[in-house]
Design a protein around this motif. Sequence first.
Motif, PDB file in Angstrom:
ATOM      1  N   TYR A  17       0.830  -1.315   0.088  1.00  0.00           N
ATOM      2  CA  TYR A  17      -0.045   0.076  -0.219  1.00  0.00           C
ATOM      3  C   TYR A  17       0.997   1.196   0.033  1.00  0.00           C
ATOM      4  O   TYR A  17       0.659   2.009  -0.741  1.00  0.00           O
ATOM      5  N   ALA A  18       1.794   1.298   0.709  1.00  0.00           N
ATOM      6  CA  ALA A  18       2.829   2.249   0.886  1.00  0.00           C
ATOM      7  C   ALA A  18       3.309   2.577  -0.380  1.00  0.00           C
ATOM      8  O   ALA A  18       3.645   3.675  -0.908  1.00  0.00           O
ATOM      9  N   VAL A  26       1.906   6.299  -7.226  1.00  0.00           N
ATOM     10  CA  VAL A  26       0.416   6.970  -7.635  1.00  0.00           C
ATOM     11  C   VAL A  26       0.763   8.419  -7.460  1.00  0.00           C
ATOM     12  O   VAL A  26       0.655   9.265  -8.473  1.00  0.00           O
ATOM     13  N   TYR A  27       1.142   9.140  -6.359  1.00  0.00           N
ATOM     14  CA  TYR A  27       1.376  10.285  -6.040  1.00  0.00           C
ATOM     15  C   TYR A  27       2.676  10.741  -6.935  1.00  0.00           C
ATOM     16  O   TYR A  27       2.540  12.230  -7.409  1.00  0.00           O
ATOM     17  N   GLY A  56       2.765  14.336 -13.636  1.00  0.00           N
ATOM     18  CA  GLY A  56       1.809  15.048 -14.730  1.00  0.00           C
ATOM     19  C   GLY A  56       1.376  16.428 -14.402  1.00  0.00           C
ATOM     20  O   GLY A  56       1.404  16.951 -15.279  1.00  0.00           O
ATOM     21  N   LEU A  57       1.281  17.007 -13.100  1.00  0.00           N
ATOM     22  CA  LEU A  57       1.143  18.278 -12.770  1.00  0.00           C
ATOM     23  C   LEU A  57       2.226  19.192 -13.226  1.00  0.00           C
ATOM     24  O   LEU A  57       1.961  20.330 -13.611  1.00  0.00           O
ATOM     25  N   LYS A  58       3.277  18.565 -12.889  1.00  0.00           N
ATOM     26  CA  LYS A  58       4.669  19.465 -13.268  1.00  0.00           C
ATOM     27  C   LYS A  58       4.624  19.668 -14.756  1.00  0.00           C
ATOM     28  O   LYS A  58       5.072  20.710 -15.443  1.00  0.00           O
ATOM     29  N   ASN A  59       4.421  18.561 -15.493  1.00  0.00           N
ATOM     30  CA  ASN A  59       4.306  18.640 -16.843  1.00  0.00           C
ATOM     31  C   ASN A  59       3.401  19.655 -17.402  1.00  0.00           C
ATOM     32  O   ASN A  59       3.436  20.331 -18.455  1.00  0.00           O
ATOM     33  N   GLN A  60       2.082  19.721 -16.822  1.00  0.00           N
ATOM     34  CA  GLN A  60       1.038  20.377 -17.224  1.00  0.00           C
ATOM     35  C   GLN A  60       1.271  21.947 -16.810  1.00  0.00           C
ATOM     36  O   GLN A  60       0.964  22.772 -17.543  1.00  0.00           O
ATOM     37  N   VAL A 100      -6.598   9.247  -6.389  1.00  0.00           N
ATOM     38  CA  VAL A 100      -6.923   8.071  -5.774  1.00  0.00           C
ATOM     39  C   VAL A 100      -7.833   7.956  -4.322  1.00  0.00           C
ATOM     40  O   VAL A 100      -7.259   8.988  -3.436  1.00  0.00           O
ATOM     41  N   GLU A 101      -8.974   7.643  -4.256  1.00  0.00           N
ATOM     42  CA  GLU A 101      -9.611   7.791  -2.792  1.00  0.00           C
ATOM     43  C   GLU A 101      -8.927   6.531  -2.106  1.00  0.00           C
ATOM     44  O   GLU A 101      -9.212   5.412  -2.437  1.00  0.00           O
TER      45      GLU A 101
END
Length: 427
Positions: A29-30, A36-37, A43-47, A130-131
Motif C-alpha cells: 500500500y505504501a 501514484v502520487y 503530470g502536474l509539473k508537466n501540465q 485516488v480515493e
Amino acid sequence: MAISVKNYTNRFVSIAILIVMAVWAALFYAVIMDEVYDNIDDGLKNQKILIIREAYNNPKLIEESKEFGINQFVIKEVENLQEKVDQNTFSKEFIYMPYDEEEEPYRILRTGFYDPSGKPYQLEIRTSTVEEDDFLLNLAISLLVLYVVIVLSILVINHYILGRAWQPFKQILKNLSKYRFGKANSFVSVESPVLEFNDLNNHISQMIDQNEKVFDSQKRFLENAAHELQTPLAVSINKLELLLENSSLNEEDTVGIVEAKRSLQRMVSLNKSLLTLSRINNQQYAGYESVTINEVIANLLNDYEDLIIYKDIRLDLQQDGNFEVYANPDLMQILFSNLISNAIKYNLPAGELRVRIQSDAAIISNTSQEKALNPEYIFERFYKGSQDHNSNGLGLSIVQTILEKYPFLHIKYSYQNNMQVFEIKKV
C-alpha cells in the motif's frame, strides 16, 4: 489436546501466511500510493510547463483563467512571490463533486511565474487522485480473498499430497501397535519413497530384532533354570519330610524345619508358575478345539470342594448359558484355575464365592479382606497385594499372558458390593 502433524502444520502455516500477507499489504500500500502520487505530481509539473508556455504565447489565457474551468487550473495575479518562481508546492485537499455529491480527494500544485512584462502570477493546478479509503478497502478485500484461496489450496494440497506422503508412517505405527514380544513376524516392514520413513522402519526392525534376541535369551534362561531347580527342590523337600519324621527332634528344630519346608514349597510354586509362563510364551500349548467353560469351571469347583468346605465358603453357581470358546483346553484350565484358586485363597472365612456363567461371559466374584485392587498393576508379574505375602505374584500375570493369545477374550476387573469381580468376556 494432541492433533495430527498435518493439522498442526496447517495451523501454523495459516497463521504465518496471515502475518506475512499483512506485512506485505502494508508495504504494498505504501509503495503503490507513493508511486501514484509520484506519477500525478509528474503530470502536474508537466501540465505546469505547458500552461506557462501557452501563457507566454497567448497572454489572453491569463485573463481567461481567473477561475477553475474544464482545464482544472487557475491563474491569479499577485503583488509579489515570496518564494522562487519555479518552486512547486503540492498538497492534498478534498473538493466537493456535484456528480458524487461528496468531497473527493484532489492533488493540487501551487507555483508561480512571471509574464513577459515581469508581472508575477500564481498558478494553481488540480487533478483528481485516488480515493485512499476505497483503495484500502478494495485492497483488504482482495487480499482476504487471496488469503482464503491460498489457505484452502494449502489445505487441499496437504490433504492429498501430505496425506499420501504420511501414509507409510501411519502404516508403520499400525504395524508397530500389533507387535508383541516373542512374535517377531507380527511387525511387517513398510516400504516408502520417503527416505526418513525408510530409516525409521529400518531402525524399528533392528530394535525389534535386538529385543527378540534378548527375549529369547530370557525365555531360555527361565525355562532352563526352572527345569534345573525342579529336582533339587523335590529332593530338599523330601529330606525335610524325612527329618520331620524323626521323633528325637525338639520343638524348636521342628519349627525351623517346617519353616524351611514352607519356603521351599513357595519356591516350587514359583518354579511351576515360571515354567507355565515359559511354556505359554514358547507356544507349547498350540492345539485348538471347542472348549465348554461350564465344564472346566465345574471340574475345578469339584477339585477345590474340600478347600471350600474347610474355609466354610458359601458357593453360588449360576449357569445362564453355555460359554464355549475355540482355544487350547489346557490353557483354559490354567486360566480359570488361577481365578478360582485366588477367589478361594483370598476369601474370608465363611465368605462367599459367586460364579455366573453366560453364553458369552464367565464372572467370578469373591468376598475379601482387601478393598479395591489397582487395575493398572494387578496383571503385572510379581505384583502382590496386601492379602498374602507368601504369594509369588504370577497368578493373574499368567491369566493375562493366556488372554493375549486369544484376542477375542477380554478380562475386566471391578470392585462391587465389597466383592472382587473378574469377568472373562467374548469381545
